[in-house]
Design an enzyme around this catalytic site. Structure first.
Site, short mmCIF file in Angstrom:
data_model
loop_
_atom_site.label_atom_id
_atom_site.label_comp_id
_atom_site.label_asym_id
_atom_site.label_seq_id
_atom_site.Cartn_x
_atom_site.Cartn_y
_atom_site.Cartn_z
N LYS A 17 0.83 -1.22 0.00
CA LYS A 17 0.00 0.00 0.00
C LYS A 17 0.87 1.27 0.00
O LYS A 17 0.59 2.21 -0.74
CB LYS A 17 -0.92 0.04 1.24
CG LYS A 17 -1.81 -1.18 1.39
CD LYS A 17 -2.76 -1.06 2.57
CE LYS A 17 -2.10 -0.98 3.94
NZ LYS A 17 -1.37 -2.18 4.37
N ARG A 92 -9.32 0.20 9.44
CA ARG A 92 -8.84 -1.16 9.68
C ARG A 92 -9.88 -1.99 10.43
O ARG A 92 -9.63 -3.16 10.70
CB ARG A 92 -7.56 -1.12 10.51
CG ARG A 92 -6.28 -1.28 9.70
CD ARG A 92 -5.14 -0.89 10.60
NE ARG A 92 -3.91 -1.56 10.38
CZ ARG A 92 -2.85 -0.98 9.82
NH1 ARG A 92 -2.91 0.23 9.35
NH2 ARG A 92 -1.72 -1.64 9.74
N ARG A 131 11.88 -5.75 4.98
CA ARG A 131 11.62 -4.35 4.62
C ARG A 131 12.60 -3.41 5.31
O ARG A 131 12.96 -3.60 6.46
CB ARG A 131 10.19 -4.00 5.02
CG ARG A 131 9.81 -2.56 4.75
CD ARG A 131 8.34 -2.38 4.64
NE ARG A 131 7.64 -2.52 5.90
CZ ARG A 131 6.32 -2.36 6.03
NH1 ARG A 131 5.58 -2.09 4.96
NH2 ARG A 131 5.73 -2.49 7.20
N ARG A 164 11.74 -1.30 10.78
CA ARG A 164 10.72 -0.97 11.78
C ARG A 164 10.67 -2.04 12.86
O ARG A 164 10.80 -3.22 12.56
CB ARG A 164 9.35 -0.88 11.10
CG ARG A 164 9.09 0.46 10.47
CD ARG A 164 7.85 0.49 9.63
NE ARG A 164 6.67 -0.10 10.25
CZ ARG A 164 5.47 -0.11 9.70
NH1 ARG A 164 5.28 0.45 8.52
NH2 ARG A 164 4.44 -0.65 10.30
N ARG A 175 0.59 -9.18 13.41
CA ARG A 175 -0.10 -8.15 12.61
C ARG A 175 -0.97 -8.80 11.54
O ARG A 175 -2.06 -8.32 11.22
CB ARG A 175 0.92 -7.20 12.00
CG ARG A 175 1.53 -6.29 13.07
CD ARG A 175 2.81 -5.67 12.61
NE ARG A 175 2.62 -4.69 11.56
CZ ARG A 175 3.55 -4.39 10.66
NH1 ARG A 175 4.73 -4.98 10.67
NH2 ARG A 175 3.31 -3.50 9.75
P1 AMP Z 1 1.16 0.48 9.44
O1 AMP Z 1 2.29 1.43 9.26
O2 AMP Z 1 -0.05 0.86 8.63
O3 AMP Z 1 1.56 -0.96 9.24
O4 AMP Z 1 0.69 0.62 10.98
C1 AMP Z 1 1.58 0.34 12.04
C2 AMP Z 1 0.80 0.16 13.32
O5 AMP Z 1 0.08 1.37 13.65
C3 AMP Z 1 -0.28 -0.92 13.29
O6 AMP Z 1 0.23 -2.22 13.53
C4 AMP Z 1 -1.21 -0.45 14.41
O7 AMP Z 1 -0.67 -0.72 15.68
C5 AMP Z 1 -1.19 1.08 14.21
N1 AMP Z 1 -2.23 1.52 13.25
C6 AMP Z 1 -2.05 2.05 12.01
N2 AMP Z 1 -3.22 2.33 11.43
C7 AMP Z 1 -4.18 1.95 12.30
C8 AMP Z 1 -5.60 1.96 12.27
N3 AMP Z 1 -6.28 2.39 11.19
N4 AMP Z 1 -6.26 1.50 13.37
C9 AMP Z 1 -5.61 1.07 14.45
N5 AMP Z 1 -4.27 1.00 14.54
C10 AMP Z 1 -3.55 1.45 13.48
#
Ligand code: AMP
Length: 217
Positions: A17, A92, A131, A164, A175
Site C-alpha cells: 500500500k 482497519r 523491509r 521498523r 499483525r
Molecule cells: P502500518 O504502518 O499501517 O503498518 O501501521 C503500524 C501500526 O500502527 C499498526 O500495527 C497499528 O498498531 C497502528 N495503526 C495504524 N493504522 C491503524 C488503524 N487504522 N487503526 C488502528 N491502529 C492502526
C-alpha cells in the site's frame, strides 16, 4: 466521472500500500494519509496520544478506533486533501469505516474507490521481515526484492535505512492475524457498498497500471 480521487488502500501489512501510494502521488496531486506514519510521528514526538499508541504498535495490536479516527478526521480538513486523498491503512475495522463515512458526510465528500491489495501470506511475511525504511525521506526498500545500491543507505537521499521494530517475524505474524480478524470483514462491508476494487498481484507496477485504468474510466 468524479473529479476528486478519494481512495482507501486496504490490505495486509506488507501488501504494498505504501509503495503504490508513492507511485500514485507521482501522477496525482493527492494527500497521502498513512495512519501508521501519523502514529509513528506521535510516538516520536512523545505526545500523550503517542504514549498510548506505542505499546500497542510494538505488539502489532490496533490502536483504539476513536483515537485513529480522530486523527484522520482532523487530517482530512487540511488544504492538501482538496483534490483527493489516499487513506493508507485506515480504516482497519468496520467501526472505523463507519466513523470514516460519518466524517466524510460531515465534510460533504465521499469515497470514490476502496482498493484491496490481495497478496499471499508467505509473500507478506517475506516482505515485512526484509523491509527497510529510510530515516530521511520515508522511501521503502526490501533486502530481497528491492535492495538499495549501497547497503544501509537510501539511494534517493543518502540517509540511513532502518528496520521498523514491528517488522520482526513475531510481530509481523501477529499483525497478519490482526488483519484477518479485524480488517478482513471490511472487504464484505465495501463490496456491499459497490466501492471495492480487488487487485490480486505481487507487482507494484501491475497494481499501479490496474488502479490507474480504474481511476481513468
Ligand atoms: P502500518 O504502518 O499501517 O503498518 O501501521 C503500524 C501500526 O500502527 C499498526 O500495527 C497499528 O498498531 C497502528 N495503526 C495504524 N493504522 C491503524 C488503524 N487504522 N487503526 C488502528 N491502529 C492502526
Amino acid at each position: 466521472m468524479s473529479t476528486e480521487h478519494n481512495l482507501v488502500f486496504l490490505g495486509a501489512p506488507g501488501a504494498g500500500k505504501g509503495t503504490v501510494s508513492k507511485q500514485v502521488l507521482a501522477k496525482y496531486p493527492l494527500a497521502h494519509i498513512s495512519t501508521g506514519d501519523l502514529l509513528r510521528a506521535e510516538v516520536a514526538a512523545g505526545t500523550e496520544l503517542g504514549k498510548k499508541a506505542d505499546a500497542l504498535m510494538k505488539s502489532g495490536q490496533l490502536v483504539p478506533d476513536e483515537i485513529v479516527a480522530g486523527m484522520v478526521r482532523s487530517r482530512l480538513t487540511r488544504d492538501d486533501c482538496k483534490a483527493g486523498f489516499i487513506l493508507d491503512g485506515f480504516p482497519r475495522t468496520v467501526a472505523q469505516a463507519e466513523l470514516l463515512n460519518d466524517a466524510l458526510k460531515a465534510l460533504g465528500r465521499k469515497l470514490q474507490m476502496v482498493v484491496y491489495f490481495k497478496v499471499p501470506d508467505e509473500m507478506l511475511i517475506q516482505r515485512l521481515t526484509a523491509r527497510l525504511n529510510c530515516r530521511g525521506c520515508d522511501a521503502i526498500y526490501n533486502k530481497l526484492f528491492m535492495p538499495p545500491k549501497v547497503e544501509g543507505i537510501c539511494d534517493k537521499c543518502g540517509s540511513p535505512l532502518y528496520q521498523r521494530s514491528d517488522d520482526s517475524l513475531e510481530t509481523a505474524k501477529s499483525r497478519l492475524q490482526v488483519f484477518y480478524k479485524q480488517t478482513l470483514p471490511l472487504i464484505d462491508f465495501y463490496e456491499k457498498s459497490g466501492q471495492l476494487l480487488t487487485i490480486e498481484s505481487t507487482s507494484s507496477s501491475e497494481i499501479l497500471t490496474r488502479l490507474i485504468e480504474a481511476l481513468e474510466k
